[in-house]
Design an enzyme around this catalytic site. Structure first.
Site, PDB file in Angstrom:
ATOM      1  N   HIS A  40       0.827  -1.216   0.000  1.00 56.27           N
ATOM      2  CA  HIS A  40       0.000   0.000   0.000  1.00 56.27           C
ATOM      3  C   HIS A  40       0.854   1.255   0.000  1.00 56.27           C
ATOM      4  CE1 HIS A  40      -2.060  -3.311   2.188  1.00 56.27           C
ATOM      5  NE2 HIS A  40      -2.992  -3.056   1.290  1.00 56.27           N
TER       6      HIS A  40
HETATM    7  S1  FES Z   1       1.625  -0.470   3.381  1.00 52.50           S
HETATM    8 FE1  FES Z   1       0.080  -1.896   3.770  1.00 52.50          FE
HETATM    9  S2  FES Z   1       1.162  -3.638   4.479  1.00 52.50           S
HETATM   10 FE2  FES Z   1       2.695  -2.156   4.126  1.00 52.50          FE
END
Ligand code: FES
Length: 199
Positions: free
Chosen positions: A158
C-alpha cells in the site's frame, strides 16, 4: 481476511510472504542467513539468534529469522547515516516516541535507532498489514517514490515508506516505525538477536 491482529509471530510472516508474493515475489530476493542458528525447537521457543556480521559490507543488508520473523541487519554507509537527521520533518515519529516498549528499546531511541550508527537492526515487517517492505537504498527519483527520496524501504502492498532507520514517513498507511528487536553485540562482528541484557 480475518479481524485478528496481524502483528505477531508466524501468522504475520505468512501474511508478509503471501502479500509480497502477490506483487511479484519481492521477498524471494532476500535470503535468510542460516549460520549460528539454534535448533528448530529452540527457535520455536523464541531463543536468541547469533549472527556473524563480519561479511556484511557497507550498504548491504542481511536477513535472519527470529521468532518466525525476518530481522534485517543493514550496514549503513557514513553518507547514509549522515542523511538520517535530514528526514525528521518528513517522518511520523522521528524520535521513536510511540509505543517505545513495543517498537524501540531505550538503547535505540536515538537518531540512528541503533546501538552503533553503522548498523540498523529492525524487524522487516510493515506495521500496516504485515507485508515485507523492499529495499530502496538508492536515493533520488524512481518508480513509486518521490523525487527527493533519501533511501530506505518501500512497502509494495500500500505504498508505505521508511527511511534507513526504519522510521515511517508521514501520511502513509503504516502507523508506526519498524520495530527494533532486542539485540546486543557479543563482539564487533557478532550480534545476538532476541536478547539485550548487557546493553
Ligand atoms: S503499506 Fe500496507 S502492508 Fe505495508
Amino acid at each position: 481476511m480475518s479481524d485478528q491482529p496481524v502483528d505477531t509471530g508466524k501468522r504475520t510472516w505468512l501474511i508478509a510472504s503471501t502479500c509480497a508474493g502477490a506483487v511479484g515475489g519481492v521477498a524471494a530476493a532476500v535470503p535468510f542467513v542460516s549460520s549460528f542458528q539454534p535448533s528448530e525447537r529452540a527457535k520455536a521457543a523464541g531463543a536468541p539468534v547469533e549472527v556473524d556480521i563480519s561479511g556484511l559490507k557497507p550498504g548491504e543488508k542481511l536477513t535472519v529469522e527470529w521468532r518466525g520473523k525476518p530481522v534485517w541487519i543493514v550496514r549503513r554507509t557514513p553518507a547514509q547515516v549522515a542523511e538520517l537527521s535530514k528526514n525528521d520533518a518528513l517522518l511520523a515519529d522521528p524520535k521513536s516516541e510511540r509505543k517505545p516498549d513495543e517498537l524501540t528499546p531505550a538503547y535505540a531511541r536515538n537518531e540512528d535507532r541503533s546501538i552503533k550508527p553503522e548498523y540498523l537492526v529492525v524487524v522487516g515487517i510493515c506495521t500496516h498489514l504485515g507485508c515485507s517492505p523492499s529495499d530502496k537504498f538508492i536515493p533520488g527519483a524512481q518508480s513509486s517514490l518521490p523525487a527527493d527520496w533519501p533511501g530506505g524501504f518501500l512497502c509494495p502492498c500500500h505504498g508505505s515508506t521508511f527511511d534507513l532507520a526504519g522510521r515511517v514517513f508521514k501520511d502513509k498507511p503504516a502507523p508506526d516505525n519498524l520495530p527494533v528487536p532486542p539485540h546486543m553485540y557479543l563482539s564487533d562482528t557478532r550480534l545476538l538477536i532476541g536478547e539485550d541484557k548487557k546493553a
